[in-house]
Design an enzyme around this catalytic site. Structure first.
Site, mmCIF file in Angstrom:
data_model
loop_
_atom_site.group_PDB
_atom_site.id
_atom_site.type_symbol
_atom_site.label_atom_id
_atom_site.label_comp_id
_atom_site.label_asym_id
_atom_site.label_seq_id
_atom_site.Cartn_x
_atom_site.Cartn_y
_atom_site.Cartn_z
ATOM 1 N N CYS A 73 0.809 -1.187 0.000
ATOM 2 C CA CYS A 73 0.000 0.000 0.000
ATOM 3 C C CYS A 73 0.854 1.254 0.000
ATOM 4 C CB CYS A 73 -0.899 0.001 1.232
ATOM 5 S SG CYS A 73 -1.370 -1.643 1.771
ATOM 6 N N ILE B 271 -3.507 -7.920 -0.530
ATOM 7 C CA ILE B 271 -2.715 -9.043 -1.049
ATOM 8 C C ILE B 271 -2.826 -10.253 -0.118
ATOM 9 C CG2 ILE B 271 -0.415 -9.823 -1.729
ATOM 10 C CD1 ILE B 271 -1.473 -7.630 -3.545
ATOM 11 N N GLY C 179 4.495 -2.869 2.292
ATOM 12 C CA GLY C 179 5.462 -3.910 1.956
ATOM 13 C C GLY C 179 4.961 -5.299 2.272
ATOM 14 N N SER D 269 10.018 -9.895 -10.038
ATOM 15 C CA SER D 269 10.911 -9.166 -10.936
ATOM 16 C C SER D 269 12.355 -9.390 -10.521
ATOM 17 C CB SER D 269 10.565 -7.665 -10.905
ATOM 18 O OG SER D 269 11.259 -6.948 -11.900
#
Length: 626
Positions: A2, A50, A74, A354
């Site tokens: 967030c 999430i 996070g 990533s």
């Protein structure tokens, strides 16, 4: 996952001020909002759900007696272990979130909490009894955290733009940052382009109590290179730690996908993650697209690949909005491409893996080979090399073969290497083009970093510099801001505490053997993915800027900006326009002497300045008149 904003200090209509601050970062958390306000402090939160998708996980979160308040951005990947330890100590949990682990962990361990965390994070905890704020940033700087202490008020937030909604904030351009920006292509310190606004550095926390701020560094990487294991055992270790990190980074209550280029980092992560979906972007400019290679790799491991070709028109049209999301100019053209990549991914998922951080930890940049090559030339006494370098810079024509080599090797590593950016302004060039006295001070930035790795091999020195500069202020800055611009969480499994602990022990021969980079990591990857991908030379994110700037349409767009009042305020515009014209007319367009990156660095700064300083407060793109 967030964004948050808050302040400690007196202000009228404090709840509305907080709401206004939160609205500037709605893109970071579109799923819900929450706030805490008392007579001393205000903490606001925007949520992207999430883990624990129920409203029980909404922030701010509180401890049992509601004496402590948390806002957090996070993921904590070892939260389940910490949760069990805290429950055994008597703490009561009301949600299944990783966030709640932080508030109870702070109750139990105080500031030592940060030593136990494995993850990416920026968070703030307000102690209502002590009237004390505690805030921390993760050890790599994956998640951003800014603060401004002015006019009797401490402001803190995930993004700088939130401060502009606070009546105690003075928005003043920090001209002193401009010189170093031209050389680094980003601001390389804890300062920002806003005077009085600072970023908390990686591995640091601060406390604010009774109007006083104390900043503490709680973590620092130490590259020992002391591993004595045989190579195959090291490769086993790399594979083990990467599998574990990817597994931890996949903890989620929503689907996790992956970015995919044609290189080893994202390909290895994609394979280890066994994700269902991958995303790739490129350009219709031949060598500027990795789409075909990415599709071939995805097919080779039976995974879906969604690819998008970015048109020049949409790339250029989005530049101003992207500067809003970035907060500060980062002149890496890949930042804009990353915006489109995250936009595509966000249409179908909320979380992606990533490959950021692999090069800094495992020795992946091609430039790391340079100190290991031409060793015979380097035996020439330094005074002679200095003379040759100075002669080459002043007397040999640009583009002449060998000029750059002599210039680089006429300096020590500490003098010539300051970040993994190339073809940006040297200090001499920056001083020529700047109108005012905001001179770059590269050595002031890098000297303290080199002091920490004195006596280490040259590759380790370069890694350490990049870990503190290039990774934090370019790679991770654009990764977070561009992902969050599209409400997408970007997770980076290479940047994990346990992966770092292994990488710190690798000797030089397991990192770089010129011309090969990431020796141990590539060997681990090649056990599972095709050699064509595992052994591919690092390409970066190729963007056809140099091609576009020769086209009339984009040449004129940049020319207009170079002739603007803002440009005249800071730069010698005659030199800017000459640089632009020379590029368009075919001068200095050899790849080794290409000036397009210099043009781009100035142009992006001016686009950013226009958005933030020429028209009052910047307007959120979602609220702009289309």
């Amino acid at each position: 996952m967030c964004g948050f904003a808050g302040f400690v200090g007196e202000v009228d209509d404090r709840e509305q001020v907080l709401v206004n601050m939160m609205n500037t970062i709605v893109h970071r958390g579109p799923d819900s909002a929450g706030k805490y306000v008392d007579e001393d402090a205000a903490l606001g939160f925007r949520r992207l759900s999430i883990i624990d998708l129920s409203s029980v996980g909404d922030q701010p979160l509180y401890n049992e007696d509601r004496s402590m308040v948390l806002v957090f951005n996070g993921e904590i990947y070892n939260y389940q272990d910490l949760r069990e330890e805290l429950k055994a100590a008597g703490h009561e949990f009301v949600s299944n979130t990783d966030s709640e682990t932080l508030i109870h962990g702070y109750e139990e361990w105080g500031e030592k909490l940060v030593d136990r965390l494995r993850g990416m994070y920026a968070f703030a905890i307000w102690d209502t009894k002590k009237k004390k704020l505690f805030a921390a940033r993760d050890i790599f700087g994956i998640k951003p955290l800014y603060y401004a202490n002015m006019n009797g008020t401490l402001m803190f937030a995930s993004e700088i733009k939130a401060f502009m909604e606070h009546p105690k904030f003075d928005k003043v351009f920090n001209e002193e940052a401009l010189g170093n920006y031209l050389s680094f292509q980003f601001v390389p310190t804890n300062e920002t382009f806003f005077k009085g606004v600072f970023c908390v550095q990686p591995g640091h926390y601060f406390t604010y109590e009774n109007g006083k701020m104390n900043i503490t560094r709680y973590f620092e990487p130490h590259f020992t290179g002391d591993c004595k294991k045989p190579f195959e055992e090291v490769v086993d270790d790399v594979e083990r730690v990467m599998k574990d990190s990817v597994e931890k980074h996949k903890i989620s209550d929503v689907e996790v996908a992956s970015y995919l280029s044609s290189g080893v980092d994202s390909s290895y992560l994609t394979y280890l993650g066994q994700v269902d979906r991958t995303f790739t972007v490129g350009f219709d400019e031949g060598k500027y697209s990795e789409i075909q290679d990415a599709k071939e790799f995805a097919a080779s491991i039976n995974m879906k690949n969604d690819a998008k070709v970015i048109s020049p028109e949409e790339y250029w049209d989005k530049l101003s909005d992207i500067q809003y999301y970035m907060d500060e100019p980062v002149a890496d053209p890949a930042a804009i491409a990353l915006y489109f990549l995250s936009a595509e991914a966000s249409k179908k998922v909320k979380v992606v893996l990533s490959g950021e951080g692999s090069d800094e930890l495992f020795g992946g940049y091609n430039i790391y080979c340079e100190p290991l090559e031409h060793t015979s030339f380097n035996k020439i006494p330094m005074p002679v090399r200095r003379f040759l370098g100075a002669f080459a810079e002043r007397c040999l024509p640009r583009g002449m073969k060998g000029r750059g080599f002599l210039m680089r090797h006429g300096k020590t590593l500490e003098e010539r290497y300051f970040a993994n950016a190339t073809n940006i302004f040297t200090e001499r060039e920056a001083n020529r083009i700047l109108k005012k006295g905001c001179k770059p001070g590269i050595q002031k930035v890098t000297k303290p970093l080199y002091a920490h790795v004195k006596g280490k091999d040259p590759v380790t020195k370069m890694q350490y510099v990049d870990l503190h500069l290039w990774l934090v202020h370019d790679i991770l800055m654009k990764g977070d801001k561009m992902g969050m611009a599209n409400s997408l969480e970007v997770r980076v499994p290479f940047l994990d505490r346990e992966v770092l602990e292994l990488a710190e022990t690798l000797p030089l021969k397991y990192k770089v053997r010129a011309p090969k980079t990431k020796v141990a990591l590539r060997a681990a990857a090649e056990r599972h993915i095709r050699s064509k991908t595992a052994e591919k030379k690092k390409l970066g994110f190729p963007i056809p800027i140099r091609v576009w700037l020769k086209e009339e349409k984009y040449y004129n767009i940049v020319k207009e900006m170079f002739e603007s009042d803002a440009a005249k305020k800071f730069f010698d515009t005659k030199l800017l326009l000459k640089m632009l014209d020379d590029h368009k007319n075919g001068k200095n367009t050899n790849e080794k002497t290409d000036n397009s990156r210099k043009i781009w660095t100035v142009y992006i700064f001016l686009v950013w300045y226009d958005r933030f300083f020429e028209h009052g407060k910047p307007v959120h793109p979602a609220m702009s008149v289309q």
